[in-house]
Write an enzyme that holds these catalytic residues in place. Structure first.
Site: not given
Ligand SMILES: NC(=O)c1ccc[n+]([C@@H]2O[C@H](COP(=O)([O-])OP(=O)(O)OC[C@H]3O[C@@H](n4cnc5c(N)ncnc54)[C@H](O)[C@@H]3O)[C@@H](O)[C@H]2O)c1
Ligand SMILES: O=P(O)(O)OC[C@H](O)CO
Length: 226
Positions: A147, A82
């Site tokens: 994103n 996504k």
């Molecule tokens: N932050 C939000 O509000 C949120 C909400 C729902 C879903 N998500 C999803 O969760 C996932 C992570 O987001 P986040 O906010 O935690 O990001 P973030 O940048 O805070 O953390 C991601 C971590 O993953 C590590 N990483 C990236 N590629 C890697 C790899 N190949 N091997 C090992 N480590 C790796 C990075 O170094 C980083 O520490 C994403 O897919 C995002 O879309 C985020």
């Molecule tokens: O900030 P993004 O684009 O990694 O997206 C946030 C989460 O996917 C929302 O559920």
């Protein structure tokens, strides 16, 4: 997703390394909103049902509603793919194309997510894409995620994702651009690029100087059948 052309799921790397069963949580859960205890749903994909039930009991609250499904790959693939769709949605915003166009990107994006997930792992279930980790997370990420934001900034400024990540994300990492690169390589190696016209356009706009206006060219070739 990790790895080169041989894609690997992070949950598999953790399970293989630590020799533990791993479940996967993903959903329409923008962190700030969850932190403010605004209502949302999420999905936990389990391999072993008692573990899924345990995580349900740990995470489920009145404002963070958990559904558990026996499809960990599907949940994890939704969470990775996504982000690519959301970059496309951001490009739509950067081009000032409007909500109808964004809805088309979301629809076709979901179709290509399902197609890719089932290609990668034939055990993935259609129903998973209608849980929070699927359509709901595509919608919220295309509306309010990082994103989407960087996809828009890419079109408006012409700067690379590496530069935009440093300038706009305050130390966080953008997932969609690197996932897009990896999945495009996976498809190229298998001569399947033509089956994913939206993903391919997003990749080529991001990394091969294709004009962003081509974000809607999927309609020339897209096959609706899954
Ligand atoms: N932050 C939000 O509000 C949120 C909400 C729902 C879903 N998500 C999803 O969760 C996932 C992570 O987001 P986040 O906010 O935690 O990001 P973030 O940048 O805070 O953390 C991601 C971590 O993953 C590590 N990483 C990236 N590629 C890697 C790899 N190949 N091997 C090992 N480590 C790796 C990075 O170094 C980083 O520490 C994403 O897919 C995002 O879309 C985020
Ligand atoms: O900030 P993004 O684009 O990694 O997206 C946030 C989460 O996917 C929302 O559920």
């Amino acid at each position: 997703m990790d790895g080169g052309s041989g894609l690997n799921l992070i949950s598999k790397i953790i399970a293989d390394t630590l020799k533990v069963d791993v479940s996967v949580l993903s959903g329409a859960n923008i962190a700030n909103e969850v932190g403010q205890e605004k209502f949302c749903e999420t999905t936990i994909g389990y391999r072993i049902r008692p573990n899924g039930q345990l995580f349900y009991e740990l995470f489920n609250t009145p404002y963070f509603r958990v559904a558990i499904v026996n499809d960990p790959s599907g949940v994890e693939l939704c969470g990775a793919l996504k982000n690519v769709v959301a970059i496309g949605a951001g490009m739509v915003d950067g081009l000032d194309l409007g909500d109808n166009t964004k809805a088309a990107i979301i629809r076709v994006g979901l179709v290509e997510m399902m197609r890719f997930a089932k290609l990668y792992d034939p055990t993935v279930q259609d129903a998973t894409f209608f849980e929070s980790c699927g359509i709901a997370d595509v919608i919220t990420t295309c509306a309010g995620g990082r994103n989407r934001r960087l996809g828009e900034a890419f079109v408006r400024t012409g700067k690379s994702f590496d530069v935009l990540e440093k300038e706009l994300l305050n130390g966080q990492k953008l997932q969609g651009a690197s996932t897009c690169e990896k999945l495009y390589q996976y498809l190229k190696d298998r001569e399947l690029v033509h089956k994913f016209p939206l993903f391919s356009s997003i990749y080529q706009i991001c990394f091969e100087n294709l004009a962003p206006e081509n974000i809607t060219r999927f309609h020339l070739t897209h096959v609706n059948k899954l």
